[in-house]
Design an enzyme around this catalytic site. Structure first.
Site, PDB file in Angstrom:
ATOM      1  N   LYS A 198       0.825  -1.225  -0.013  1.00  0.00           N
ATOM      2  CA  LYS A 198       0.186   0.171   0.193  1.00  0.00           C
ATOM      3  C   LYS A 198       0.886   1.074  -0.031  1.00  0.00           C
ATOM      4  O   LYS A 198       0.745   2.211  -0.639  1.00  0.00           O
ATOM      5  CB  LYS A 198      -0.871  -0.099   1.341  1.00  0.00           C
ATOM      6  N   GLU A 204      10.458  -5.083   4.321  1.00  0.00           N
ATOM      7  CA  GLU A 204      10.639  -6.382   3.804  1.00  0.00           C
ATOM      8  C   GLU A 204      10.294  -6.461   2.294  1.00  0.00           C
ATOM      9  O   GLU A 204      10.770  -7.117   1.629  1.00  0.00           O
ATOM     10  CB  GLU A 204       9.525  -7.048   4.550  1.00  0.00           C
ATOM     11  N   GLY A 259      -4.926  -1.898   5.263  1.00  0.00           N
ATOM     12  CA  GLY A 259      -4.237  -2.863   4.721  1.00  0.00           C
ATOM     13  C   GLY A 259      -4.790  -4.216   5.179  1.00  0.00           C
ATOM     14  O   GLY A 259      -4.678  -5.173   4.167  1.00  0.00           O
ATOM     15  N   ARG A 260      -5.193  -4.414   6.443  1.00  0.00           N
ATOM     16  CA  ARG A 260      -5.852  -5.913   6.642  1.00  0.00           C
ATOM     17  C   ARG A 260      -7.175  -6.129   6.175  1.00  0.00           C
ATOM     18  O   ARG A 260      -7.766  -7.155   6.189  1.00  0.00           O
ATOM     19  CB  ARG A 260      -5.596  -6.003   8.128  1.00  0.00           C
ATOM     20  N   GLU A 345      -4.250  -6.516  15.205  1.00  0.00           N
ATOM     21  CA  GLU A 345      -3.983  -5.246  14.816  1.00  0.00           C
ATOM     22  C   GLU A 345      -4.945  -4.162  14.895  1.00  0.00           C
ATOM     23  O   GLU A 345      -4.809  -2.882  14.821  1.00  0.00           O
ATOM     24  CB  GLU A 345      -3.286  -5.491  13.246  1.00  0.00           C
ATOM     25  N   HIS A 376      -3.289 -32.890  18.559  1.00  0.00           N
ATOM     26  CA  HIS A 376      -2.538 -33.835  19.020  1.00  0.00           C
ATOM     27  C   HIS A 376      -1.299 -32.845  19.542  1.00  0.00           C
ATOM     28  O   HIS A 376      -0.030 -33.237  19.712  1.00  0.00           O
ATOM     29  CB  HIS A 376      -1.900 -34.654  17.767  1.00  0.00           C
ATOM     30  N   LYS A 500       8.695  -0.270  13.491  1.00  0.00           N
ATOM     31  CA  LYS A 500       9.359   0.149  12.251  1.00  0.00           C
ATOM     32  C   LYS A 500      10.521   1.451  12.429  1.00  0.00           C
ATOM     33  O   LYS A 500      11.612   1.019  12.144  1.00  0.00           O
ATOM     34  CB  LYS A 500       8.527   0.663  11.357  1.00  0.00           C
TER      35      LYS A 500
HETATM   36  O1  F6P Z   1       2.296  -4.693   9.783  1.00  0.00           O
HETATM   37  C1  F6P Z   1       1.761  -3.150   9.851  1.00  0.00           C
HETATM   38  C2  F6P Z   1       1.477  -2.776   8.108  1.00  0.00           C
HETATM   39  O2  F6P Z   1       1.365  -1.237   8.212  1.00  0.00           O
HETATM   40  C3  F6P Z   1       0.134  -3.383   8.087  1.00  0.00           C
HETATM   41  O3  F6P Z   1      -1.007  -2.745   8.640  1.00  0.00           O
HETATM   42  C4  F6P Z   1       0.146  -3.655   6.504  1.00  0.00           C
HETATM   43  O4  F6P Z   1      -1.018  -4.692   6.084  1.00  0.00           O
HETATM   44  C5  F6P Z   1       1.659  -4.128   6.338  1.00  0.00           C
HETATM   45  O5  F6P Z   1       2.323  -3.070   7.332  1.00  0.00           O
HETATM   46  C6  F6P Z   1       1.865  -3.970   5.145  1.00  0.00           C
HETATM   47  O6  F6P Z   1       2.094  -2.596   4.684  1.00  0.00           O
HETATM   48  P1  F6P Z   1       2.269  -2.345   3.143  1.00  0.00           P
HETATM   49  O7  F6P Z   1       1.056  -2.791   2.377  1.00  0.00           O
HETATM   50  O8  F6P Z   1       2.186  -0.683   3.090  1.00  0.00           O
HETATM   51  O9  F6P Z   1       3.533  -2.724   2.645  1.00  0.00           O
END
Ligand code: F6P
Length: 535
Positions: A198, A204, A259-260, A345, A376, A500
């Site tokens: 987003k 990452e 995002g979620r 979250e 199990h 972060k």
């Molecule tokens: O984990 C924090 C967060 O901001 C989430 O809310 C989001 O889904 C994720 O990082 C990934 O963010 P982006 O889509 O901006 O890479």
């Protein structure tokens, strides 16, 4: 947020009900199952094994009326600024066509994006859009994290039964091992990347995108033709362009989608690429049907409202410590992972919308895994540990495959566990069992199980695109309704942002030792150990 008079009533209701046995409530009322079973959008919620009765349910419904859950839902779907700390709406419902007429401008943008998603999906499936070597794509890798990964990953796993058009893969962790394992055995010449972020600033995802790009190039895709292999989904077209992805390959996201909550947007492109456009629209339609159910059903017949009220009831009033989601379907093996982000979250917060500190617990600690694997492992603690928990058992009635015998075994386990959570094993039964085993009676307590664990069973005919859409939308709305009941903002995540910021500072420390003195002594020692090991 709950009115204090409703809170007081719920407290006394909980005090009245806590000594009760759910099994006895079931025995005493022959209509209990039908009274506490509700349906909508292809889902059935059986709440008859919750520790509630008519009187407490009425009290819960009164508190829902007190906070005007129905009004809160209207505000959500019509674009009110529900995310006050980021000054945004949260319009995931619009992505599946709900309340389009109230927001024609935004609805137009959604429709235009869906058309572009459909066009690229069909071009790739028909062979109009081919790889740099002129071959058809066979594999697609989604690169993203959090909401840009967990939803599509869960859905693609659940739909593996639908004959795939492209094999879907997911890379999320910044640990290079994740990418290395996923790409091992894949042919770069026939692999498409979808970079989902987003913000297009997530460490990452950008790291993995760079490494995946190098993997394509090392595999023979030229720099000049790499554009044929990469699509992106983002609100940040500038950052994507700086990364080398042109506007034509970028699918927009909007800041009014969290995002979620974004699996319905172009973040779900990998679903369409994997399983076809029809499957993706069926998925959206399943969610839309659940939106309609949520808008029209009375509170006591409303699946997400009742689930939110039960979550409030269990966590705040019956003091359950943890909530399990137990899907008896391997297809739903990633459901709990997805719901952890959605639930924790969203509602893992400690202040109200007005900024006041909350002393009670908010989001439940959510976990779980596909039955019967957990049986199990951690079910021992569920049956005999001292922790109080609530659970949702998710039960697809049919399994779509030919092995009815194995499916029967799976379902027997689901029902058996539900019954064991209910009845446990009494002291008298345990004495009899000890005697049968020839053990002294003082060992009988080892066989006792308290039972009386409140849980619901969420039933659907099968796991298919529509029921999956309805299932996710149910949990989305349950999460939002809980936030309204508790007075929280379900749509920001400042706790995640802190990690972060500190992560960036520590990266510099690991790189060149900068800032070591500013760290606490424990973190400084760990940083020094890492630097020593990676000289
Ligand atoms: O984990 C924090 C967060 O901001 C989430 O809310 C989001 O889904 C994720 O990082 C990934 O963010 P982006 O889509 O901006 O890479």
């Amino acid at each position: 947020m709950l009115q204090s008079s409703d809170h007081a009533v719920l407290l006394s209701e909980a005090e009245r009900l806590l000594p009760n046995s759910i099994a006895i409530l079931l025995e005493q009322n022959p209509n209990r199952v039908s009274q506490l079973t509700i349906t909508g959008a292809g889902l059935t919620l059986d709440a008859s094994k919750q520790l509630i009765d008519e009187q407490s349910l009425q009290a819960l419904a009164a508190s829902a009326a007190g906070v005007d859950l129905a009004g809160a839902y209207e505000r959500l779907i019509t674009g009110s600024e529900v995310n006050i700390t980021e000054e945004r709406a949260a319009l995931h419902t619009l992505l599946r066509g709900t309340a389009q007429d109230t927001l024609p401008g935004l609805a137009g943008e959604v429709t235009a994006t869906l058309s572009r998603m459909r066009a690229v999906t069909e071009a790739i499936h028909s062979g109009d859009h081919v790889s740099a070597s002129g071959d058809r794509f066979t594999n697609v890798i989604n690169i993203g994290i959090g909401g840009s990964d967990l939803g599509p990953r869960m859905v693609c796993r659940a739909l593996e039964e639908v004959s795939p058009q492209l094999n879907t893969h997911f890379i999320s962790n910044v640990d290079p091992h994740d990418l290395d394992v996923v790409t091992r055995g894949l042919n770069p010449q026939t692999t498409l990347l979808v970079i989902c972020s987003k913000t297009f600033t997530t460490e990452e995802t950008l790291t993995n995108a760079q490494r995946a790009r190098s993997w394509l190039i090392a595999g023979g895709v030229s720099e000049a033709s790499i554009g044929q292999h990469v699509l992106a989904v983002t609100t940040n077209l500038t950052a994507a362009a700086e990364f080398g992805i042109g506007e034509a390959a970028c699918f927009p996201m909007w800041d009014w989608v969290g995002g979620r909550y974004s699996v319905w947007s172009a973040i779900g492109l990998v679903i369409a690429l994997g399983f076809g456009w029809r499957t993706f629209t069926d998925f959206l339609n399943g969610a839309k049907a659940l939106d309609e159910h949520t808008r029209t059903a009375d509170c006591e017949q409303n699946i997400p409202m009742i689930m939110a009220l039960l979550e409030l009831w269990n966590t705040r009033y019956l003091n359950t410590e943890t909530h399990l989601v137990l899907p008896y379907s391997q297809r739903l093996e990633h459901l709990a992972d997805f719901l952890q982000q959605l639930t924790m979250e969203s509602n893992g917060k400690r202040v109200t919308l007005g900024g006041k500190t909350i002393n009670e617990v908010t989001a439940p600690v959510l976990w779980g895994s596909a039955g019967t694997i957990g049986q199990h492992s951690y079910y021992q603690l569920l049956h005999q540990g001292n922790r109080r928990f609530s659970a949702d058992i998710v039960l697809p009635l049919t399994n779509g495959d030919v092995d009815l015998d194995a499916h029967r075994k799976l379902a027997s386990n689901a029902l058996a566990q539900s019954r064991a959570f209910l009845i446990g094993r009494s002291a008298a039964e345990s004495q009899a069992l000890a005697a049968e085993k020839g053990l002294p009676s003082e060992l009988a307590p080892h066989f006792e199980m308290p039972g009386n664990h409140p849980h619901s069973t969420l039933v659907m005919n099968s796991v298919n695109p529509e029921t999956l859409g309805a299932l996710i939308a149910t949990y989305e709305h349950k999460t939002y309704f809980l936030s309204v009941l508790m007075g929280l903002n379900a749509f920001d995540q400042w706790g995640v942002e802190l990690g972060k910021v500190i992560g960036k500072q520590i990266r510099a420390t690991l790189e060149n030792g900068d800032g070591l003195d500013e760290l606490d002594s424990s973190t400084a020692a760990l940083a020094a150990a890492w630097r020593n090991a990676n000289r």
